[in-house]
Each structure stands twice: as C-alpha cells, then as structure tokens.
Design an enzyme around this catalytic site. Structure first.
Site, PDB file in Angstrom:
ATOM      1  N   ASP A 666      -3.836  -6.394   8.636  1.00  0.00           N
ATOM      2  CA  ASP A 666      -2.524  -5.864   8.120  1.00  0.00           C
ATOM      3  C   ASP A 666      -1.569  -7.199   8.066  1.00  0.00           C
ATOM      4  OD1 ASP A 666      -0.339  -4.273   7.779  1.00  0.00           O
ATOM      5  OD2 ASP A 666      -1.658  -2.671   8.191  1.00  0.00           O
ATOM      6  N   HIS A 739       4.939  -3.331   9.216  1.00  0.00           N
ATOM      7  CA  HIS A 739       3.733  -2.556   8.770  1.00  0.00           C
ATOM      8  C   HIS A 739       2.414  -2.812   9.717  1.00  0.00           C
ATOM      9  CE1 HIS A 739       0.256  -1.000   6.248  1.00  0.00           C
ATOM     10  NE2 HIS A 739       1.269  -0.344   5.675  1.00  0.00           N
ATOM     11  N   SER A1072      -1.094   4.355   4.739  1.00  0.00           N
ATOM     12  CA  SER A1072      -1.053   3.649   5.797  1.00  0.00           C
ATOM     13  C   SER A1072      -1.144   3.961   7.244  1.00  0.00           C
ATOM     14  CB  SER A1072      -0.206   2.399   5.624  1.00  0.00           C
ATOM     15  OG  SER A1072      -0.469   1.783   4.331  1.00  0.00           O
TER      16      SER A1072
END
Length: 1298
Positions: A666, A739, A1072
């Site tokens: 990520d 994220h 996600s």
C-alpha cells in the site's frame, strides 16, 4: 477541457470535407485498439490533422471496423467524407464495402459516389512484396543475426569486438545493430552495418566460445550459424537487390518525404526493376524477383482495379501530367489499355468535386532508377505527348509540362504561384503508429474514455495552428456550378462545346475582357477545389515506424518487466544478474536494471523503448516482456458487526495470531499511532526475515513487535513520474496519503480505547486480527502504483516470510493472466502458501468490472455495516430530509434558516451546478446554503468551493439514480449533508416552488443498529468475470462503507492539502477497506488452522458466508433497492465465526491451477510466464475451466442470436463440472440440496458423501442442462452440502451470452 475543445472542433468538421485514416493494432497486453485521424485543409492552405477517436475494440473484424467508423462519423457530425485509409487486409476490403453502402444514405457528400473511399496502404503492400522474396535467404540472415546477437550479448564481447576493429583498421561510427525479424527494412540496416565487419566475424571463427555459442539448443532447435562465406555472399545479394527497395520504403515512410504525386510513378519503377531481375542470369536473384512479382501482380497487377486517385496525383504534377501516365500504362501494362485508362482518368477528373490535405514540404527525390522517366524525357524533347483535354476548364492539362531539371522541385510553390491551391503531398502517419507510445505511462490503466480524452486533447492542443477557421468550400459551389454552366464543357469525343456570350448577374452582356477576367477567377476557384480535393485525399497509410535506427533511439521509453528462464542461463555467466545485464545490454547500451526479482519471477525490470522490448523478447532465455501498468488504490464498529467480540473461538484464534504475519502492499505506514502499539506481544516470530528500512522521517526504531517490517519501493515510480519531491512525499516507508495506514490497521490494528474521528464513531478500535504482526511494503505513491515496484514489494514480502498479503489496489480486468503482472505475482505468493486478499475494485455499479479476478486470489467486494452518521436538512416549509456528514465545527442554527440556492444560479459558468473551483460568484453565494450536484467534483472539494465563495453550508445531491440511495460520509470543512437522489429532488422541488427558499443543516450523532445491513455498496465492482466467465467473482463481500481505522499525521481527514486538521483515525469507504477485513480474518483462520492452504482458507470464508438476512430475504443492492445476486456479492457476506469450522473445504493446489491454464489453451511459454514451471499440457487429456476446484459455480451458456430468436427454444445445452471436497471436521455424512430453476435442470452425483476421517477427499459432479435463452439472461441458484451441523454452501450463477 476535452468536451469544450471537442465542441469547437466538431463545428469545424461539420463544415468540411474530411478524410479519415484508421490504425488498428493489438498491444503487447493483447488489447485491441483502433484510432481514427481526420484531415482537412484550412483557409491558409495548411493541412490540419486531428486524432478524433482512440478506443479499445473487442476485435478487428470487418463488422467492428465499419461500425466504429460509422459511430465516429455520427458522433462528430461529419457529413462530407472523402476517403478512409486502411491496412491492406481482406477484412478491411469487406469493411470498406459495408461502410460505403451505409454512408451513402447518411452523408451529404461522398467523393465519386464512394468509388474512391477505400484507400490502401502502399507501404503495407510493398512490405508484403519484399518479404515474399526473402524466403531463400532466411538461413543466411538468421546466421548473421545470431552472430550479431553474440557480440551484443555481453559488454566484454562488445569491448573485444571494438579492439578487433582497431586491429583491422576498421573505422566506423555505426556499430552492430539487431533487427526486428518481421521488418525487412531493419534487417537491411543490420546487414548493411554487419558487412563492414566481415573480417572480424571471420576471425571469430577461431574463438571456441563463439563457435560454442551456436551449439546451444533453444526450444529443441539448434541455433543457426555461425555465418560462412556463402551466407555473406547471400547477404551481399540481399543488400544489392533490396537497396533500391529500401530507398523507396524510406521515401514512402517519410524518412525523406511523402508526396502522393509520385506513388504511381514509383510503383511503376518497382515493376520495371522486378522485370529486369526476372530476366537476369543470377538464379538466386531470378527466384527472388519471380516470387516478388507474383505478389506485385496480386495487388497492383490489374491497373483497371486501382484507385483512380493514384493517377490523378501524377496528373496534377505539372512536370508529368497525362503524358507520363500514358507512357507508364504502355510500358508496365499493355498498349491496348492506355487509351481506355486515360479516358477513365479524364472522366474521373471531370466528375471530381472534393477536398483533401497535404504537407508543405518540398519534395526531394531519392536516387532510384526510373526507365520510364528516361523515356519520358526523350518524349518531351521530341515534342510528342498526349493532348486529350482541350477545354478551357482544363487549361492546366493542355499546357506544356514543366522541366525535369530540378530534383528538388517544390510542387507546393508551383501551385501557389499558378493557382490558389495547396501542394500534393500526402500526410504521413508518423503522428500515430504502432512504433510509438501514445499512452502516457500514468494513463495506461485509466478508463478507455478517459484515455481517449487525454490523447485527443493533447493532440489538439499541440496542433501547429490552434486558431483556425475552416474553409467552407460549399460557399463556392454555386459559383463553380454556374461556372461549369457558362463555361466550356468537355465531350467524350474531344469536341468542345462553349457559350459565345457571357452575362453578368443582372443578365446584362459583358465584354470579352471582363468575361475573361471572371472566367479566370472561376478557373481559380475550380482549380482550388480540384487540387485541394487531391491534396486532402489520404491515399496511403504509413505505419512502418522504426526502420531508421536513429529515429528508434529517440523514441519514448517505458518500464518493462522481463521474465527470464533461470534454467537457461548460459554457462559463461557466473550468476544470473550478469546474465540479465548482458541480455539487456545486447539491445540497449544505456538502459539499466531497476530491480532484479527472485521469487515472483526470475528476471528484472528496466526502462527501454518499445522496439528494444521487442528485440529483448527475441533473446534466448527470455520468457516474456510485459509493459508496466499503473494501478489505482481502491479507496470501529466492524468487529462487533462481524461477531468477533462475543466469539470465544475467535478470541482463542486471535491469541494464536501473534505468529501470523500480514504483509500490506500500500502507501506505507504512520508508525506513531496507537494502533501499532506492541504491548502484550511476545518476540517477533523466528520465521521473520524482513527488516525495517530507514529513510526520510523514518528510522529503524519506528518498528516494534507489532509493526515488524517496513520497506519502500520507488525506482519504477521515479522513472515514470520523475524524482520524488521530498517536500511532498517521504522517500521512505512513511505514509503521506493515509490509505496504507488505514488498511493495515483495519487488518491487524491493536486495541485502542476511546477512538473516534472528530467525535464520531467513538469506542474501542481494533483490527480483525489485533495480535497479528504487520509488515508494510510501500509500493504506491501520490501518482499511483507501478508494476516494477509492486513486483519488488511482492518479491521481498515472499522472501521476508509473510503468511497473508493484503492488496487494496488493482487494474487490467480484461488482461490475460500471462500478461497481468498482479496475476503472476499473486500466483507466486500462492505457490508459497501465502493467501492473497485483494479488493474487487470501485468501478460499480456497472457489471463486468471486477478486478483481481485470478482464481488464486481471494477477491473482496464491499457492503455496508449497521452504523450511520446522519445530518438533517430542514427546509422553510418545515420538512426535514436525512443525509450523512462527519462535519465537526461551528454549526448552523436549527432555529434560524438561511437562503438556499442552486450552484448554477450563483454562477456564470456551466460548471456552477457541480461547484467546481472558481465557478461560484462570491457576491451571490455569501451567507447561503448551496446545492451542489454529484459527478464532476469530490464531495469535500465541492464544499470547499462553497466555503471559499462565502457560502455557509452545502447540500450535496446526486442528479441521477445510477448509485441508488447510497450515501458516504465525509469530514467536511463546513456544515454539509450528502442526500440521496430522491431526497434531493424533494429539496429541489421546494426551492423551485417558493420565491425565497430557506433551510438549515443540523448535524446528528452516530447511529447504530441501522437495518437492513449489510447492503451491497454501489461503488463496488461487479461480475461477471470478463476474463474467465466460468469463475465467479467477486468471491465474497465484507464491510467497506464508512469504516473507521488508523490514519496518517501527514494530511487531514478530508485528504485535502488545505485541511489542517489532524486525526489518529479516519472514516473512509471503498473495496480498499473491505479487503483488509478479509486479510485479517484469514490471519485468524491461519492461526487456528496453520496447515490449511490459501485455497482452503478462502473456501472456508466462502462456503460459510451468508447471502440472506435473518428474515430470509436476500441481501439487498443499494442501487436497485432489490435483491442482489452472486454477481454482486459472490458467495455472500463474510461470517468469520462460522468460517472457523466449515466442515468441508474445496482445496486447490498449484497443479490444479496449471490444469486451469491448460483449459484456457495456454502455450507452454505462457504457462511458464505465470508459474515459472516448464509444463506442456497433455494433448490427449480434456481440460475444463469449470473443473477447477472452486467453492462457487459460474455457468456461461450460449445465447440465441437475433436470427435464432424463438427457433432454439427447445434446444438444450449441457455442462458438467467436477468438484472435490476435503473433510476438515469430524466424520460425518453430508447430503446435497440444490435450488430449483425453471430454465435449468441441476443433477448432482452422488447425492451424499460420507467422510470417515479428517482430510479425506470425496469427488462429485454437477450437470447443468439448460435451454437456449436470449442474450443477457441471468439466473441464480445455490448448492449446499449439510451434515445437520455444517452447511457448505456454493452460489451458482447462470448467464447466456453470444
């Protein structure tokens, strides 16, 4: 910007006569593309050329090509078409015939009634002709090619070669170059340079290593060579024979220039050359010429079938006109055809009323023998010639030809002096060719429409003349027609009919001088149309780029992943890295390796040109060369919602999970937040081999017993995006985006009490596996994630010893597995026993959009949970409407209402309705609540626009029902509410119904127990699986809407740079977020059942998932507000408690996946690309994709076509799938039950399975018998095995397609 520019250009094209050029090709990723370029002439006599579409197409069949051209004509409003230039393949012949028939009915203008619409590619034909002559030289050419490859395959060999050059006194700046075998012109260049070094190659015959090189066996064949004297003699023949053709190819390909006035002349020169060679005494040359002549006659042997535009080009060259044409007809074809053809050209000339384009470059003739020109010069000196057209309209043709003394004759200059026209050059296709990269590396994974917009817009903005007004030739047509009426007209017998008097516009007689003046003006107008029509005629299509070595060196580069066959490493190399480097240096002196890979693949990544990539792909030991793809990220209450809090079995599994390591690919990690606290955790597992890499703002001490590893990979990113700006991004594992921190803490965050974001969703936050260890691999950056970095991350994660890999990113849903880097990387992980959980994508609500669909990946979609964050819009009429928001700040009064307006009403811009930056007028916005529409600006960004314009609140609403009633909460910067379409319409009706509408926004508190839940999220990608319809994807869904988890300290909760708020947790949505839920749950299952394979863990999660609520109703789809289907939720919503004890599992091994690839008809090299294994499918064995031991069933049937509707009603189709169940519980007997579906009969054999011990396997078959139904029909069912305690469920999805 694209839409605005398109609107301007559309106005131009609608008034012009346009010529189209098509280009179709298949990329290295097996994706079909088609491009259309429009050309026309502007009022300044400049050729204008614009790309007007760039699209992916399902195939290059004739129906597709014709249909896409028709769609393009309609889209652009083009009503006057000259020609369409296409490759010289038979399917395009049919496509052009179809197009001609259809466009006659819809266009206002079609040149020569469509007779000239189909233009063939002269370069393509010449290439076919030459290739047919090379068969007898193939062995000699291959021998020399391998000798060149030997020298270039090692820096040491190349150095030694240069030393030999000095010893032999060979001075040459041009070194050896390898060819592209499919391009004879590049072979010519290779031989031309090689011939200078024949003495050195002869010396090499005494070198044992050189001779041993040719003894190697590649793919069961001995390498050709080394070249001997005969081979060099043959090469000499090749160069002498094809030198003239190479010159001609460069001329056609615009290495010198491209002018349509020379094409027929040069074609005649080719024919004369072949005739001479057929009559020579050299048997080799004779045979080559004979074979080439046959191919020539196939395409250019019947002059009567050739497009007359080719002849008009020569006629409009003032040096040649009809005289040269007549002589050419006699010399190349036969005398009897000359008069007939000349009359045909005359007829064409008289009927011709059109327009076309050209370049303004002066022509520069290359040296090539032209016997006909020599005869023509002699004929001119004698005064003989053709004099057929005698009327005044064609005065040009009756005048004496210009002298041939100047090879650099400027035809454009001549026409500018003698008539208001343009030159006769034809535009090259160098703007767009298969040899050049059109897609920017950042755009290679965007939606096709966005790619088209970016490419077209770049082309339009980079055009030489941005400020153009079209030449409206129709305004001249009345004058031209009246000119024809009053002027002389040609009759077929050569007699001239003319009017003796001319009248002015009022009917009065005019004198001869005035009449002559007007006639001359009208003559100019006619010549303007006549010449321009030929100029714009896009006669030929050129796309053989790359024949010039210097040009290829200037081509743009991109990153490629090079997969090498480790077992084929030559013994001369000490290690594989040296071999990789040597292979790379053999095609590029400047390229460097970015990464070398040992686990995902054996190979490396590098940045090279497309031509170099093709050359490298032909090197010995290279398995595949795959261009890099850019991927996008697929952007608490959930443990309670999933039942993790009350389950003692899961608590026990969680305690064991401290030995499980979850790797997260990520954007990195923000290690300081409490979610990475390692209190209570023991030592790092001994199996761990990774490390914590230091970098900017990140020390090795940032890791602990919870966050046990952190790495970053940026070499590929920097090659594509440029050097990282360390003021903006951390060149380290530190997360600047949020994220990566969110996903890793969702999967395995430690317990954190009193967690919330801005006071919302308060409570204890924890990941799914709170005691599992976390290793982060930063492979994604602010501008995306790239293959080379991703593979490097996978490679290290496998070597480091992770057990689970979580990947919330993706792209390329339609790419074949052997060219999909993510599929290859995840296979390597799966083969090592690592479960890979990946997000399904956020391309919903559209079907067929699911990403990460390889059957060895656990693909996760998104659903809602039972928590909401309400905000209420209170109107002046007393009505209240519920929306959602996470705003925390100064609230609006719930008593005092303020004016409410549309964004469009406080803007002078069409973008005002969407509240785009700069679109709102502060004087009109100040102190008001603004309604902004969804679609063209982000939710928080729209609110910021309102705030900057003086607004005090925002209502954000959808303006269509494509996403149903789904609402996503955001941390807004002003009071705001996101409301559904239905509620938005009610608010808009109120605003429209009163003179002074007012409203306020009231923020509510967190609400729990929202029902129904879960609901399938609208944004999540859905099946069916486009790549392999027999494999149902997604596999299951998990929480993915409004999820609370850890956050970075680098940006605020809105993610905007202007947001100065900082939080330790944030709420965001996307697949996600659902992916790491399953990653964490898989870690719990791995801890409870350490011997289970990745397939067994996925099976337990799928077969225990639920697809109905407690009341028995099917899980809803937020888009339709009706029951969702397995194409939406797969097997259903994950149930971790039940997954711990599934009873039976569908297990799968690497061998099962290889059989699956065999069922897809993969060749051995394609299988090796995916698996790193040498495997040849058994030709006597019947492989079936449906037999992969998968926990779900997808059954695609053939649908009836339009012609068959009703006729196949009673025609049945039968498909049989085989499955094997493994007992992971106590001994038991399982009985089967299946859904009853009217259109499909389901038969299971046997109907019961008895297991006597753990890990015992039993096989059963399922036969599906279905009627042939209409295309698009879908039905769904379910198959369950039960022993009274366990239910092992599998969804079944039936679909009918052509």
């Amino acid at each position: 910007m694209f839409l605005e520019e398109k609107k301007k250009l559309k106005k131009v094209l609608g008034k012009q006569r346009v010529c189209l050029t098509t280009d179709t090709w298949t990329s290295i990723q097996n994706i079909n593309y088609m491009c259309l370029i429009a050309r026309w002439i502007d009022e300044d006599w400049n050729m204008q050329k614009r790309i007007i579409n760039f699209i992916q197409v399902p195939n290059h069949k004739r129906e597709t090509v014709a249909q896409e051209i028709l769609v393009c004509l309609n889209d652009w409003g083009i009503t006057a078409l000259f020609t369409v230039t296409v490759d010289n393949v038979s399917s395009n012949d049919v496509a052009m015939d179809r197009l001609k028939r259809k466009v006659k009915d819809i266009l206002n203008f079609l040149v020569l009634d469509g007779q000239a619409i189909h233009m063939r590619c002269v370069c393509h034909i010449l290439n076919l002709i030459v290739n047919d002559g090379l068969t007898d030289l193939a062995y000699s050419i291959a021998s020399i090619r391998n000798a060149v490859r030997y020298v270039r395959s090692s820096p040491q060999r190349l150095k030694k070669f240069k030393e030999c050059m000095k010893e032999e006194n060979i001075n040459s700046t041009a070194l050896l170059c390898l060819d592209v075998k499919t391009r004879w012109s590049s072979t010519y260049l290779m031989l031309e340079t090689s011939f200078k070094f024949v003495p050195i190659f002869e010396r090499l015959l005494l070198d044992q290593n050189y001779c041993a090189y040719f003894d190697e066996v590649i793919k069961d064949k001995k390498m050709k060579g080394p070249p001997n004297e005969t081979d060099w003699d043959n090469a000499r023949v090749f160069l002498r024979f094809l030198g003239k053709f190479y010159t001609l190819m460069k001329k056609f390909n615009r290495s010198y220039y491209v002018t349509s006035n020379f094409y027929f002349k040069d074609i005649c020169a080719v024919k004369r050359e072949l005739i001479k060679l057929e009559e020579c005494d050299d048997p080799l040359l004779n045979e080559m010429a004979t074979m080439m002549n046959k191919k020539f006659d196939k395409y250019w042997g019947n002059v009567e079938k050739m497009n007359h535009m080719m002849f008009l080009g020569l006629v409009l060259d003032p040096r040649y006109k009809l005289d040269y044409l007549a002589l050419a007809f006699k010399c190349i074809y036969y005398d009897s055809i000359s008069d007939t053809m000349l009359k045909g050209v005359e007829d064409t000339l008289c009927r011709f009323r059109s327009t076309i384009t050209a370049s303004s470059e002066p022509t520069s003739m290359p040296v090539i023998d032209d016997e006909i020109e020599a005869m023509f010069r002699k004929q001119k000196m004698s005064g003989d010639g053709v004099n057929m057209l005698k009327n005044d309209v064609d005065k040009y043709l009756s005048k004496q030809c210009e002298e041939l003394v100047d090879d650099n004759f400027n035809i454009l200059g001549w026409w500018k002096v003698n008539a208001p026209s343009s030159d006769l050059t034809v535009a090259s296709e160098s703007t767009f060719s298969t040899g050049r990269r059109i897609l920017d590396p950042f755009r290679s994974s965007l939606a096709p429409r966005m790619v088209e917009a970016l490419i077209c817009l770049k082309n339009w903005l980079n055009a030489k003349d941005e400020e153009y007004e079209p030449v409206v030739l129709r305004q001249y047509m009345d004058e031209v027609e009246s000119f024809v009426d009053c002027y002389h007209v040609v009759s077929y017998d050569g007699e001239v009919v003319s009017s003796t008097q001319t009248k002015d516009d009022d009917g009065a007689q005019v004198n001869d001088a005035e009449s002559s003046k007007r006639s001359n003006e009208k003559m100019k107008i006619f010549l303007f149309i006549l010449v321009q029509s030929f100029v714009l005629l896009n006669l030929f299509h050129f796309h053989l780029a790359g024949t010039d070595h210097e040009i290829s060196q200037q081509r743009p580069k991109r990153t490629y992943i090079i997969h090498m066959d480790k077992s084929n490493k030559p013994a001369v190399f000490d290690d594989h890295v040296n071999w990789y480097d040597s292979s790379l240096k053999s095609v590029s002196d400047s390229a460097e390796m970015l990464y070398t890979y040992d686990n995902v693949i054996h190979g490396f990544s590098t940045r090279i040109t497309e031509e170099e990539a093709h050359l490298l792909n032909n090197q010995p030991g290279v398995v595949s060369v795959i261009p890099e793809t850019r991927y996008e990220l697929h952007t608490t209450r959930t443990p309670d919602f999933l039942g993790l809090k009350e389950s003692y079995s899961l608590i026990a599994a969680s305690d064991k999970a401290s030995d499980v390591i979850i790797g997260v690919l990520d954007t990195g990690v923000w290690p300081e937040i409490e979610s990475y606290d390692d209190k209570g955790l023991g030592p790092v597992p001994k199996s761990w081999k990774g490390k914590c890499e230091a970098g900017k703002n990140f020390n090795s001490s940032s890791c602990n017993r919870k966050l046990i590893g952190a790495r970053s990979f940026y070499k590929g990113y920097e090659k594509e995006a440029g050097r990282i700006d360390e003021k903006v991004e951390s060149k380290s594992p530190r997360d600047d985006d949020g994220h990566g921190t969110h996903t890793s803490t969702t999967a395995a965050g430690s317990h954190v009490s009193s967690a919330s974001v801005l006071g919302y969703a308060s409570g204890t936050a924890r990941g799914m596996a709170p005691t599992a260890r976390v290793a982060t691999y930063k492979v994604c950056w602010l501008k995306g994630c790239f293959d080379s970095d991703l593979i490097a991350g996978f490679d290290k994660a496998i070597a480091d010893g992770v057990h689970i890999l979580s990947m919330s990113l993706g792209g390329g849903s339609g790419t074949e597995y052997h060219s999909d880097i993510l599929a290859i990387a995840t296979f390597a992980a799966t083969a090592r026993g690592i479960l890979v959980s990946a997000s399904a994508g956020n391309s919903g609500p559209y079907h067929g959009t699911v990403f990460n669909a390889a059957p060895w990946i656990t693909t996760v979609g998104a659903g809602t949970i039972d928590r909401d964050f309400p905000a209420y819009v209170k109107l002046g009429n007393g009505q209240e409407y519920k929306g959602v928001s996470l705003y925390k700040g100064k609230q609006l009064s719930d008593k005092v209402l303020v004016p409410i307006v549309y964004g469009a009403s406080v803007s002078n811009d069409s973008d005002g309705a969407f509240c785009l930056p700069g679109s709102l007028i502060p004087k009109k916005t100040k102190g008001k609540i603004v309604i902004c529409f969804h679609g063209r600006n982000g939710r928080v960004q729209a609110g910021l626009v309102v705030k900057d314009a003086g607004g005090i609140g925002m209502i954000y609403t959808r303006d269509d029902d494509s996403h149903g009633e789904e609402l996503v909460a955001d941390a807004h910067l002003l009071p705001a509410a996101f409301v559904s379409l239905e509620k938005g319409l009610e608010i808009r009706r109120y605003v429209d119904s009163v003179a002074n509408p007012t409203a306020t926004i009231i923020q509510g508190a967190t609400k729990l127990g929202v029902q129904p839940s879960p609901i399938v999220a609208s944004f999540r990608s859905r099946g069916p699986n486009r790549r392999t319809p027999e494999i149902l994807k997604p596999d299951l869904i998990a929480p993915g809407v409004n999820i609370l988890a850890g956050w970075t300290g680098a940006v605020g909760p809105s993610g905007l740079s202007l947001d100065k708020r900082r939080v330790n947790f944030n709420i965001i949505s996307g697949t996600s977020m659902s992916c790491p839920h399953v990653s964490g749950l898989a870690a719990l299952l791995k801890a409870a059942h350490p011997k289970w394979s990745p397939a067994a863990i996925r099976s337990s999660l799928m077969t225990t998932a639920y697809s109905t609520y407690k009341n028995g109703k099917t899980i809803e789809d937020v888009v339709t507000a009706r029951a969702a289907t397995p194409f939406d939720f797969g097997a259903g919503h994950v149930d971790p408690v039940a997954a711990l004890d599934p009873g039976l599992v569908y297990d799968a091994t690497v061998e099962d996946y290889i059989n699956f690839l065999c069922a897809l008809d993969y060749a051995p090299e394609q299988i090796k690309t995916v698996t790193k294994r040498d495997f040849t499918c058994n030709s006597t064995k019947k492989y079936s994709v449906g037999d992969l031991n998968y926990p779900s069933f997808a059954v695609p049937f053939k649908a009836e076509s339009e012609e068959e509707v009703g006729a196949t009603k009673n025609v049945s189709q039968t498909m049989t799938y085989t499955r094997t169940l493994t007992n992971v519980g106590a001994p038991a007997k399982y009985e089967v039950s299946v859904s009853k579906i009217d259109s499909v009969k389901i038969l299971v054999k046997p109907k019961s399975l008895s297991f006597k011990k753990a890990y015992e396997k039993k096989t059963y078959t399922v036969t599906f018998v279905a009627s042939t139904l209409q295309w698009g029909t879908k039905h769904f069912g379910r198959l369950e095995w039960s022993d009274g305690k366990h239910i092992v469920g599998s969804p079944i999805a039936f679909s009918w397609s052509l």
